[in-house]
Structures are given as C-alpha cells and as structure tokens.
Design an enzyme around this catalytic site. Sequence first.
Site, PDB file in Angstrom:
ATOM      1  CG  HIS A  96      -0.286   0.359   2.479  1.00 43.75           C
ATOM      2  ND1 HIS A  96       0.387  -0.575   3.220  1.00 43.75           N
ATOM      3  CD2 HIS A  96      -0.125   1.534   3.132  1.00 43.75           C
ATOM      4  CE1 HIS A  96       0.917  -0.001   4.279  1.00 43.75           C
ATOM      5  NE2 HIS A  96       0.626   1.288   4.256  1.00 43.75           N
TER       6      HIS A  96
HETATM    7  C1  UD1 Z   1      -2.074   5.695   5.439  1.00 46.02           C
HETATM    8  C2  UD1 Z   1      -0.824   6.165   6.188  1.00 46.02           C
HETATM    9  C3  UD1 Z   1       0.166   5.028   6.265  1.00 46.02           C
HETATM   10  C4  UD1 Z   1      -0.490   3.758   6.830  1.00 46.02           C
HETATM   11  C5  UD1 Z   1      -1.715   3.414   5.960  1.00 46.02           C
HETATM   12  C6  UD1 Z   1      -2.455   2.167   6.400  1.00 46.02           C
HETATM   13  C7  UD1 Z   1      -0.369   8.578   5.889  1.00 46.02           C
HETATM   14  C8  UD1 Z   1       0.513   9.579   5.238  1.00 46.02           C
HETATM   15  N1  UD1 Z   1      -0.194   7.290   5.503  1.00 46.02           N
HETATM   16  O1  UD1 Z   1      -1.698   5.419   4.107  1.00 46.02           O
HETATM   17  O2  UD1 Z   1       1.246   5.409   7.105  1.00 46.02           O
HETATM   18  O3  UD1 Z   1       0.427   2.682   6.806  1.00 46.02           O
HETATM   19  O4  UD1 Z   1      -2.607   4.534   6.028  1.00 46.02           O
HETATM   20  O5  UD1 Z   1      -3.467   1.828   5.482  1.00 46.02           O
HETATM   21  O6  UD1 Z   1      -1.162   8.933   6.708  1.00 46.02           O
HETATM   22  N2  UD1 Z   1      -8.863   5.464   0.534  1.00 46.02           N
HETATM   23  C9  UD1 Z   1     -10.040   4.799   0.363  1.00 46.02           C
HETATM   24  N3  UD1 Z   1     -10.794   4.510   1.467  1.00 46.02           N
HETATM   25  C10 UD1 Z   1     -10.406   4.859   2.714  1.00 46.02           C
HETATM   26  C11 UD1 Z   1      -9.191   5.550   2.870  1.00 46.02           C
HETATM   27  C12 UD1 Z   1      -8.428   5.841   1.777  1.00 46.02           C
HETATM   28  O7  UD1 Z   1     -10.432   4.462  -0.740  1.00 46.02           O
HETATM   29  O8  UD1 Z   1     -11.119   4.552   3.684  1.00 46.02           O
HETATM   30  C13 UD1 Z   1      -8.041   5.778  -0.632  1.00 46.02           C
HETATM   31  C14 UD1 Z   1      -7.877   7.269  -0.810  1.00 46.02           C
HETATM   32  O9  UD1 Z   1      -8.785   7.778  -1.717  1.00 46.02           O
HETATM   33  C15 UD1 Z   1      -6.449   7.408  -1.292  1.00 46.02           C
HETATM   34  C16 UD1 Z   1      -5.771   6.150  -0.810  1.00 46.02           C
HETATM   35  O10 UD1 Z   1      -6.760   5.244  -0.378  1.00 46.02           O
HETATM   36  O11 UD1 Z   1      -6.387   7.424  -2.687  1.00 46.02           O
HETATM   37  C17 UD1 Z   1      -4.756   6.405   0.254  1.00 46.02           C
HETATM   38  O12 UD1 Z   1      -5.298   6.862   1.478  1.00 46.02           O
HETATM   39  P1  UD1 Z   1      -4.396   7.724   2.506  1.00 46.02           P
HETATM   40  O13 UD1 Z   1      -5.165   7.985   3.740  1.00 46.02           O
HETATM   41  O14 UD1 Z   1      -3.782   8.843   1.807  1.00 46.02           O
HETATM   42  O15 UD1 Z   1      -3.165   6.878   2.905  1.00 46.02           O
HETATM   43  P2  UD1 Z   1      -2.807   5.364   2.938  1.00 46.02           P
HETATM   44  O16 UD1 Z   1      -2.130   4.998   1.697  1.00 46.02           O
HETATM   45  O17 UD1 Z   1      -3.969   4.513   3.370  1.00 46.02           O
END
Ligand code: UD1
Length: 361
Positions: free
Chosen positions: A205
């Site tokens: 991820h």
């Molecule tokens: C975040 C944390 C990371 C942790 C990870 C666990 C930061 C900078 N990173 O990364 O340290 O290891 O969580 O999963 O905070 N999305 C969804 N549904 C959700 C949440 C997110 O579809 O419920 C999608 C968003 O649209 C985005 C992507 O997932 O495109 C990433 O979400 P984001 O919260 O930016 O960070 P993670 O990659 O999950």
Amino acid sequence: MRIARIVGARPQFMQVPSIMRLLEEAGHEHILVHTGQHYDHALSGSFFADLGLPAPAYNLEVGSGRHGEATGRMIERIERVLLEIKPGVVLVDGDTNSTLGAALAAVKLHIPLAHIEAGVRDFDRRRPEEINRVLTDHASDLNFAPVPRALDNLKKENLGARSMLTGDVLLDCFLEHSGRREGFRGPLLQSLRLEPGGYHVITLHRPENTDLDEYGRFAEIISFVAALDKPAVLPLHPRTKAALDRYRAAFGSLGAIKVIPPASYLELLALVDACDCVFTDSGGLSREAVWAGRRCVMLLHAVTWHDLLEQGWAQIGATDRASIAKAFERAKIPEGAAAHAFFGGGKAAQAIVAGLERTFG
Ligand code: UD1
C-alpha cells in the site's frame, strides 16, 4: 486525567484498546476521536468491530485529499473538538497524517501531547510517514519509544529528557487477540481453498510501491510473486487497485496471486498465522509476521524497523526481482518468542499509562 485519543488510519485502531481499558480502569476519562482519514468499512469499521471498540465520540470525516488539504482539514476540525472537550492530554500514535494533524492542533492550543511509537526513523525525508514522525516527536511533551533503537534516535535529537521506553503496543493487541484469530482460520482457508503452509500472503500500500508513476516497481514485485509455486493471497488496499488494473491489462493473468477484498484485522492475522511467507511493505504487518513465527520479506527501499533485519527475523527485498528472490531464499522462520520479548512482551500499555500518570496525572 481527561485524555483525548486521536486516531484516523488503519494501523492506529489496534493501539487503542489496551491503553483505553487501563486508563478507564484507573478512573481516567478516555475520549476517542476519529479523524475519518480512513472511512471505508474495510479500513476502519471492520477494525472497530474486530477489536470490540466503541464508536468514537467524534468522527471528523476529513476523508481523502492531497496531503496539505487533508492535514489542514484535520487541524481545523481537531482544534474545534479540543476547544470543546478541553482535555488534559492529547494522545496520538504512529506516523500518519492524522498523527501530525492532531499534534499540531494540540500544541498550538498548549495542550500537553504524548506520542506512542515515537523515535522510529527510516531517514528518508521524502516519505510522508518520516516527516509525520519527526515533527510529532519534536512537538510532543512525552514520547513513548517502542524499542531501544527508537529511544536512541530520540536521544540523538535531544529529546531524551521527555522520552521513555515502553515496548510496542501493537504486540499487546497481537497477543490479546491470538486466541480469537484461530476461529477465523478454518473457514477462511476453506473459502479460499488453501492448505496451512501452502500459500503466501502479500500486501502493498505504500505510495512508492503502488502509485502509477512508480509502476515499474509494482510490476517487478507482482511478477515475482505471481510466478511462485504456491498461491499468494493479496488483500487489496484501495490505493493499490489502479496499479493492479494496469498490470492485469498488460499481462492478463495474475498467476499464483489470489486477490481478495481488504481483510479485517483478525482475518489478515488468521491468514498470516498459517501461511508460508509474508511479502509486505507494511511496518506493522512485518512485525506481526515475525511475532507469528512466519517468514517475512519486506518490500521496501527505506528500512523503518531495522531490528527485524539485524536479528535475522525478516529479510528486505527492495523492489526489483533479483533482490526479492534473494530475500525470499534467505528468509527463515523467526523465533517468535524472542521477538515478543524484544518488543516488550505485550506490556506496553501498562508502561504508557504509568508514564502518562507520572507526567500529567
Ligand atoms: C495511510 C498512512 C500510512 C499507513 C496506511 C495504512 C499517511 C501519510 N499514511 O496510508 O502510514 O500505513 O494509512 O493503510 O497517513 N482510501 C479509500 N478509502 C479509505 C481511505 C483511503 O479508498 O477509507 C483511498 C484514498 O482515496 C487514497 C488512498 O486510499 O487514494 C490512500 O489513502 P491515505 O489515507 O492517503 O493513505 P494510505 O495509503 O492509506
């Protein structure tokens, strides 16, 4: 004490229950605030259900967005909540944007701040987690280091006087739920038509492995795992979907890889418990794999949990096929019990609550 506990992303929910329970037993008030960074049931609600957590007192519903946009929304909304509940301490953990948003909101209001999982470093400032960790540690009044190396890092940054070694809260949760995972294993393996020891687990991820402009790395990892002689289960994080779609369009088949929806906490660990090897870019899952006594290949360029490598409990495979192959060959079954002891033996929550009471009580 009135403690505002602020979380928002998947790896943080597991660090809540043991501390919450001890605080409440000691008569303190624990107010759970969810920023809403993770909002899908698979990344949030399913964890609350597995861990038996109550619904948060506040859900700030910040959702996704660019880093500045999402973190800015968090600061604004967390500040409003803190002004309303007036806690004596704000407690945060880890390295996500929710951690940093909460830390900034608290220190600007002069509310004491304590940070769990402090002092962890990978020394790569381009990774958002590293910036979030460094800034939160420096803003905090009390830092809880999970391992001796993290405490050393804090001392080198002149934070030693407000830091203490506690052990790893993720291990508290891992040990507490070890019995409950067993019930999940049989039905899960049956539905996936897998045998104990006859499959691998892969999770990806991190943006550096999953973003489309780094697609080359992603393709190297997937093509290696797809060609293995055992099936590999891939619970799909939303961030990983676009890169996987591109891979499928180019190659048609995913070979040995079985893609499943994102797994809940107990499901993923039940799968790990009975697998051959875990391939992951998650710092949490690599520790859990080692604690479960499973072989582990970390798919990272920057090392965050150096001790796993130094002790020989896990191997690092960067992200090209040759180095992943070498790491896979070298990966051996770790001594789970030694790793439990190294990470504090499941007693981190006690040390953290004692530290909070001594400092802010
Ligand atoms: C975040 C944390 C990371 C942790 C990870 C666990 C930061 C900078 N990173 O990364 O340290 O290891 O969580 O999963 O905070 N999305 C969804 N549904 C959700 C949440 C997110 O579809 O419920 C999608 C968003 O649209 C985005 C992507 O997932 O495109 C990433 O979400 P984001 O919260 O930016 O960070 P993670 O990659 O999950």
